[in-house]
Motif scaffolding. Structure first.
Motif, PDB file in Angstrom:
ATOM      1  N   GLY A  18       0.840  -1.211   0.000  1.00 26.47           N
ATOM      2  CA  GLY A  18       0.000   0.000   0.000  1.00 26.47           C
ATOM      3  C   GLY A  18       0.864   1.246   0.000  1.00 26.47           C
ATOM      4  O   GLY A  18       1.623   1.481  -0.929  1.00 26.47           O
ATOM      5  N   THR A  19       0.780   2.040   1.032  1.00 27.83           N
ATOM      6  CA  THR A  19       1.583   3.269   1.123  1.00 27.83           C
ATOM      7  C   THR A  19       3.018   2.987   1.564  1.00 27.83           C
ATOM      8  O   THR A  19       3.865   3.869   1.487  1.00 27.83           O
ATOM      9  N   GLY A  20       3.284   1.777   2.067  1.00 28.40           N
ATOM     10  CA  GLY A  20       4.626   1.429   2.510  1.00 28.40           C
ATOM     11  C   GLY A  20       4.928   1.868   3.933  1.00 28.40           C
ATOM     12  O   GLY A  20       6.087   1.892   4.340  1.00 28.40           O
ATOM     13  N   LEU A  21       3.904   2.198   4.702  1.00 25.96           N
ATOM     14  CA  LEU A  21       4.119   2.737   6.041  1.00 25.96           C
ATOM     15  C   LEU A  21       4.973   1.827   6.925  1.00 25.96           C
ATOM     16  O   LEU A  21       5.901   2.293   7.592  1.00 25.96           O
ATOM     17  N   ASP A  62       3.439  -4.425  -4.340  1.00 22.05           N
ATOM     18  CA  ASP A  62       2.003  -4.267  -4.494  1.00 22.05           C
ATOM     19  C   ASP A  62       1.688  -4.558  -5.956  1.00 22.05           C
ATOM     20  O   ASP A  62       2.596  -4.806  -6.756  1.00 22.05           O
ATOM     21  N   SER A  66      -0.623   2.448  -9.938  1.00 17.83           N
ATOM     22  CA  SER A  66      -0.677   3.725  -9.218  1.00 17.83           C
ATOM     23  C   SER A  66      -0.211   3.569  -7.775  1.00 17.83           C
ATOM     24  O   SER A  66       0.389   4.488  -7.211  1.00 17.83           O
ATOM     25  N   VAL A  67      -0.461   2.411  -7.168  1.00 14.94           N
ATOM     26  CA  VAL A  67       0.019   2.144  -5.809  1.00 14.94           C
ATOM     27  C   VAL A  67       1.539   2.032  -5.822  1.00 14.94           C
ATOM     28  O   VAL A  67       2.226   2.574  -4.951  1.00 14.94           O
ATOM     29  N   ASN A  70       3.004   5.433  -6.049  1.00  9.97           N
ATOM     30  CA  ASN A  70       2.920   6.091  -4.746  1.00  9.97           C
ATOM     31  C   ASN A  70       3.987   5.552  -3.792  1.00  9.97           C
ATOM     32  O   ASN A  70       4.599   6.317  -3.038  1.00  9.97           O
ATOM     33  N   LEU A  71       4.230   4.241  -3.819  1.00 14.31           N
ATOM     34  CA  LEU A  71       5.294   3.642  -2.999  1.00 14.31           C
ATOM     35  C   LEU A  71       6.643   4.264  -3.334  1.00 14.31           C
ATOM     36  O   LEU A  71       7.406   4.642  -2.446  1.00 14.31           O
ATOM     37  N   ASN A  74       6.799   7.795  -1.961  1.00 11.58           N
ATOM     38  CA  ASN A  74       6.946   7.819  -0.500  1.00 11.58           C
ATOM     39  C   ASN A  74       8.366   7.471  -0.074  1.00 11.58           C
ATOM     40  O   ASN A  74       8.933   8.095   0.825  1.00 11.58           O
ATOM     41  N   ASN A  78      11.308  10.057   1.650  1.00 10.84           N
ATOM     42  CA  ASN A  78      11.783   9.690   2.988  1.00 10.84           C
ATOM     43  C   ASN A  78      13.233   9.210   3.010  1.00 10.84           C
ATOM     44  O   ASN A  78      13.890   9.279   4.041  1.00 10.84           O
TER      45      ASN A  78
END
Length: 82
Positions: A18-21, A62, A66-67, A70-71, A74, A78
């Motif tokens: 997902g976002t890679g949190l 993922d 588009s995911v 986004n990864l 992100n 960072n």
């Protein structure tokens, strides 16, 4: 857990990141450990210093394009030097 007596490569894989949190947080923790290792000037003592980790690698996966974009974004903001 990161054991101070283990001097081996550390790798993590997140499926469906997902976002890679999770891996972003893990990457920041590993950066912090590396910065603590560089501050160690005494001979390795498990009371005062950590044994440096060798290679730290994280893989975020993922499916949707588009995911994945986004990864990449992100991680790029960072960890600009990665």
């Amino acid at each position: 857990t990161l054991h101070p007596q283990v001097n081996a490569p550390f790798r993590a894989l997140e499926l469906g990141a997902g976002t890679g949190l999770v891996l972003l947080v893990l990457g920041k923790v590993m950066e912090r450990i590396r910065s603590m290792d560089r501050q160690c000037t005494e001979p390795v003592s498990f009371d005062t210093c950590r044994v440096p980790l060798l290679v730290n690698t994280v893989f975020a996966t993922d499916f949707h394009p588009s995911v994945l974009a986004n990864l990449r974004f992100n991680f790029a903001i960072n960890f600009p030097a990665a």
